[in-house]
Design a protein around this motif. Structure first.
Motif, PDB file in Angstrom:
ATOM      1  N   SER A  86      63.400  74.630 124.113  1.00 41.98           N
ATOM      2  CA  SER A  86      63.440  76.053 124.450  1.00 41.98           C
ATOM      3  C   SER A  86      63.623  76.930 123.220  1.00 41.98           C
ATOM      4  CB  SER A  86      64.565  76.328 125.465  1.00 41.98           C
ATOM      5  OG  SER A  86      65.834  75.983 124.931  1.00 41.98           O
ATOM      6  N   TRP A  87      63.512  76.365 122.011  1.00 46.22           N
ATOM      7  CA  TRP A  87      63.771  77.137 120.806  1.00 46.22           C
ATOM      8  C   TRP A  87      62.911  78.405 120.688  1.00 46.22           C
ATOM      9  CZ3 TRP A  87      66.890  78.875 117.494  1.00 46.22           C
ATOM     10  CH2 TRP A  87      66.443  79.510 116.329  1.00 46.22           C
ATOM     11  N   PRO A  88      61.600  78.391 120.922  1.00 43.79           N
ATOM     12  CA  PRO A  88      60.840  79.634 120.764  1.00 43.79           C
ATOM     13  C   PRO A  88      61.404  80.776 121.607  1.00 43.79           C
ATOM     14  CG  PRO A  88      59.348  77.785 120.956  1.00 43.79           C
ATOM     15  CD  PRO A  88      60.718  77.257 121.293  1.00 43.79           C
ATOM     16  N   THR A  89      61.828  80.478 122.837  1.00 46.01           N
ATOM     17  CA  THR A  89      62.383  81.522 123.686  1.00 46.01           C
ATOM     18  C   THR A  89      63.787  81.895 123.238  1.00 46.01           C
ATOM     19  OG1 THR A  89      61.094  80.623 125.529  1.00 46.01           O
ATOM     20  CG2 THR A  89      62.835  82.188 126.068  1.00 46.01           C
ATOM     21  N   ILE A  90      64.613  80.909 122.855  1.00 46.30           N
ATOM     22  CA  ILE A  90      65.955  81.201 122.354  1.00 46.30           C
ATOM     23  C   ILE A  90      65.871  82.143 121.156  1.00 46.30           C
ATOM     24  CG2 ILE A  90      67.937  80.190 121.139  1.00 46.30           C
ATOM     25  CD1 ILE A  90      68.165  79.537 123.994  1.00 46.30           C
TER      26      ILE A  90
ATOM     27  N   LEU B 173      70.685  73.512 116.137  1.00 45.77           N
ATOM     28  CA  LEU B 173      71.514  73.887 114.992  1.00 45.77           C
ATOM     29  C   LEU B 173      70.699  74.065 113.707  1.00 45.77           C
ATOM     30  CD1 LEU B 173      74.968  72.033 115.038  1.00 45.77           C
ATOM     31  CD2 LEU B 173      74.533  74.481 114.950  1.00 45.77           C
ATOM     32  N   PRO B 174      69.872  73.083 113.308  1.00 44.33           N
ATOM     33  CA  PRO B 174      69.115  73.279 112.064  1.00 44.33           C
ATOM     34  C   PRO B 174      68.214  74.501 112.108  1.00 44.33           C
ATOM     35  CG  PRO B 174      69.068  70.974 112.744  1.00 44.33           C
ATOM     36  CD  PRO B 174      69.648  71.746 113.898  1.00 44.33           C
ATOM     37  N   ARG B 175      67.639  74.779 113.269  1.00 43.52           N
ATOM     38  CA  ARG B 175      66.748  75.937 113.374  1.00 43.52           C
ATOM     39  C   ARG B 175      67.537  77.240 113.282  1.00 43.52           C
ATOM     40  NH1 ARG B 175      63.415  73.121 118.299  1.00 43.52           N
ATOM     41  NH2 ARG B 175      61.617  72.396 117.111  1.00 43.52           N
ATOM     42  N   LEU B 176      68.732  77.263 113.858  1.00 41.38           N
ATOM     43  CA  LEU B 176      69.564  78.463 113.767  1.00 41.38           C
ATOM     44  C   LEU B 176      69.983  78.725 112.320  1.00 41.38           C
ATOM     45  CD1 LEU B 176      71.732  78.007 116.981  1.00 41.38           C
ATOM     46  CD2 LEU B 176      70.277  79.981 116.476  1.00 41.38           C
ATOM     47  N   VAL B 177      70.309  77.649 111.590  1.00 36.32           N
ATOM     48  CA  VAL B 177      70.676  77.820 110.182  1.00 36.32           C
ATOM     49  C   VAL B 177      69.465  78.268 109.367  1.00 36.32           C
ATOM     50  CG1 VAL B 177      71.481  76.614 108.113  1.00 36.32           C
ATOM     51  CG2 VAL B 177      72.604  76.197 110.306  1.00 36.32           C
ATOM     52  N   GLU B 178      68.297  77.754 109.706  1.00 37.60           N
ATOM     53  CA  GLU B 178      67.090  78.198 109.013  1.00 37.60           C
ATOM     54  C   GLU B 178      66.806  79.672 109.286  1.00 37.60           C
ATOM     55  OE1 GLU B 178      62.319  77.025 108.660  1.00 37.60           O
ATOM     56  OE2 GLU B 178      63.643  75.921 110.024  1.00 37.60           O
ATOM     57  N   LYS B 179      67.039  80.105 110.515  1.00 35.03           N
ATOM     58  CA  LYS B 179      66.785  81.495 110.892  1.00 35.03           C
ATOM     59  C   LYS B 179      67.860  82.425 110.318  1.00 35.03           C
ATOM     60  CE  LYS B 179      66.124  84.323 115.137  1.00 35.03           C
ATOM     61  NZ  LYS B 179      64.740  84.799 114.921  1.00 35.03           N
ATOM     62  N   TYR B 180      69.102  81.940 110.293  1.00 41.30           N
ATOM     63  CA  TYR B 180      70.226  82.734 109.786  1.00 41.30           C
ATOM     64  C   TYR B 180      70.959  81.903 108.726  1.00 41.30           C
ATOM     65  CZ  TYR B 180      69.395  85.057 114.311  1.00 41.30           C
ATOM     66  OH  TYR B 180      68.836  85.683 115.401  1.00 41.30           O
ATOM     67  N   PRO B 181      70.517  81.907 107.485  1.00 35.79           N
ATOM     68  CA  PRO B 181      71.055  80.985 106.468  1.00 35.79           C
ATOM     69  C   PRO B 181      72.558  81.122 106.221  1.00 35.79           C
ATOM     70  CG  PRO B 181      68.992  81.953 105.725  1.00 35.79           C
ATOM     71  CD  PRO B 181      69.376  82.687 106.972  1.00 35.79           C
ATOM     72  N   GLU B 182      73.142  82.283 106.466  1.00 31.39           N
ATOM     73  CA  GLU B 182      74.561  82.488 106.194  1.00 31.39           C
ATOM     74  C   GLU B 182      75.442  82.228 107.425  1.00 31.39           C
ATOM     75  OE1 GLU B 182      75.537  83.070 103.100  1.00 31.39           O
ATOM     76  OE2 GLU B 182      73.395  82.961 102.603  1.00 31.39           O
ATOM     77  N   VAL B 183      74.863  81.781 108.524  1.00 30.40           N
ATOM     78  CA  VAL B 183      75.620  81.599 109.756  1.00 30.40           C
ATOM     79  C   VAL B 183      76.693  80.525 109.554  1.00 30.40           C
ATOM     80  CG1 VAL B 183      74.150  79.817 110.806  1.00 30.40           C
ATOM     81  CG2 VAL B 183      75.367  81.448 112.268  1.00 30.40           C
ATOM     82  N   LYS B 184      77.850  80.712 110.196  1.00 33.33           N
ATOM     83  CA  LYS B 184      78.943  79.745 110.140  1.00 33.33           C
ATOM     84  C   LYS B 184      78.968  78.953 111.444  1.00 33.33           C
ATOM     85  CE  LYS B 184      81.824  82.605 107.114  1.00 33.33           C
ATOM     86  NZ  LYS B 184      83.125  83.314 106.964  1.00 33.33           N
ATOM     87  N   VAL B 185      78.912  77.650 111.318  1.00 33.28           N
ATOM     88  CA  VAL B 185      78.985  76.761 112.480  1.00 33.28           C
ATOM     89  C   VAL B 185      80.449  76.375 112.653  1.00 33.28           C
ATOM     90  CG1 VAL B 185      78.157  74.630 113.532  1.00 33.28           C
ATOM     91  CG2 VAL B 185      76.674  75.914 111.955  1.00 33.28           C
ATOM     92  N   ILE B 186      81.051  76.737 113.805  1.00 32.47           N
ATOM     93  CA  ILE B 186      82.489  76.584 113.995  1.00 32.47           C
ATOM     94  C   ILE B 186      82.789  75.670 115.175  1.00 32.47           C
ATOM     95  CG2 ILE B 186      83.045  78.820 112.945  1.00 32.47           C
ATOM     96  CD1 ILE B 186      83.297  79.976 115.779  1.00 32.47           C
ATOM     97  N   GLY B 187      83.964  75.058 115.139  1.00 32.49           N
ATOM     98  CA  GLY B 187      84.394  74.166 116.205  1.00 32.49           C
ATOM     99  C   GLY B 187      85.026  72.924 115.604  1.00 32.49           C
ATOM    100  N   ASP B 188      85.129  71.879 116.398  1.00 26.62           N
ATOM    101  CA  ASP B 188      85.604  70.591 115.900  1.00 26.62           C
ATOM    102  C   ASP B 188      84.411  69.903 115.243  1.00 26.62           C
ATOM    103  OD1 ASP B 188      86.433  67.958 115.483  1.00 26.62           O
ATOM    104  OD2 ASP B 188      87.701  67.949 117.269  1.00 26.62           O
ATOM    105  N   MET B 189      84.398  69.902 113.923  1.00 26.97           N
ATOM    106  CA  MET B 189      83.224  69.486 113.165  1.00 26.97           C
ATOM    107  C   MET B 189      83.203  68.008 112.811  1.00 26.97           C
ATOM    108  SD  MET B 189      81.208  72.188 112.674  1.00 26.97           S
ATOM    109  CE  MET B 189      81.454  72.362 114.452  1.00 26.97           C
ATOM    110  N   HIS B 190      84.059  67.196 113.420  1.00 24.35           N
ATOM    111  CA  HIS B 190      84.037  65.763 113.141  1.00 24.35           C
ATOM    112  C   HIS B 190      82.636  65.190 113.366  1.00 24.35           C
ATOM    113  CE1 HIS B 190      88.496  66.030 113.546  1.00 24.35           C
ATOM    114  NE2 HIS B 190      88.439  65.084 112.638  1.00 24.35           N
TER     115      HIS B 190
END
Length: 272
Positions: free
Chosen positions: A63-67, A96-113
């Protein structure tokens, strides 16, 4: 289960603002059973403040194109500030990789283990958060919450304080049976973009059991559903939750009416 020719689709009713500054983006995948077709949501949510924004879960890769398009509608020219994946499973982190590509400065937060193992290309974007941490978005606050129903050890929930929305990942999840015209591929005027108090019929216990027994595999071996859901209701009262946003299921607006159905589905999923 036959998923032949199953196509994930997103209703043109999405994104839907379910509370001020809180947007629901949902897609559904049809599952063809022997006697009926049922749908499984794969939703993501955006909380937008005056200074920052966060997407809760990422949607399925299909669903990435619509997201991406819906994010543009919600945010305009503003970049996305945070991504909160509830846990590292494909329906929740697949974009996740596509969101970082679209927004390079985005911070991915949560339990990152283990996220550095799954997505080594975005290590610089990973920022660990623990239950109790608060993310100020400007007029909106996202509270990281302990996940009381989880399928992975590092599952986390989140609470949009001003909107009163609790995001529960695979908790409170269920399938649904759309009341649709067979020729309507956009789920209109069906159930997929409706909240639970707008549905023509209550959620079926068997549809809650179907998802619980599949997504929460441990439920097949644990028959202490009352203890689990009593704790969840305590959290709902403590936080002042007004609605629940599961990743897989319609947004729940009549919590006290729906919770007994989800609880019964959990009990029905128990097999041993």
């Amino acid at each position: 289960m036959d998923t032949t020719n199953a196509v994930e689709t997103m209703s043109s009713d999405f994104p839907r603002e379910i509370a001020p500054g809180v947007f629901w983006m949902g897609a559904c995948l049809p599952f063809h059973l022997s006697d009926r077709v049922i749908h499984g949501h794969n939703s993501a949510y955006v909380v937008r403040g005056t200074d920052a924004s966060v997407i809760v879960d990422t949607g399925n890769p299909s669903s990435w194109p619509t997201i991406s398009k819906k994010l543009d509608e919600i945010l305009g020219d503003e970049p996305l500030t945070y991504v909160f994946p509830t846990h590292p499973e494909l329906p929740h982190t697949g974009n996740l990789p596509r969101l970082v590509e679209k927004y390079p400065e985005v911070k991915v937060i949560g339990d990152m283990h283990d996220y550095h193992l799954f997505y080594p290309q975005i290590v610089g974007n990973l920022h660990s958060k623990a239950p109790g941490d608060r993310i100020d978005l400007g007029g909106q606050e996202l509270l990281i919450v302990e996940a009381m129903i989880r399928d992975l050890p590092n599952t986390q929930w989140a609470f949009a304080k001003e909107g009163g929305v609790l995001f529960t990942a695979d908790g409170f999840c269920y399938m649904h049976r759309p009341e649709l015209d067979d020729e309507d591929p956009l789920h209109l005027p069906g159930e997929c973009a409706l909240t639970t108090d707008e549905l023509a019929k209550p959620i079926a216990v068997e549809n809650a059991a179907f998802f619980t027994g599949s997504a929460l595999y441990w439920a097949r071996f644990n028959n202490d559903a009352d203890r689990v859901y009593d704790r969840v209701l305590g959290l709902i009262d403590e936080l002042g939750v007004q609605m629940v946003g599961p990743t897989h299921g319609n947004v729940i607006t009549n919590i006290r009416a729906v919770e007994p159905i989800i609880r019964a589905g959990h009990k029905q999923a128990y097999r041993y």
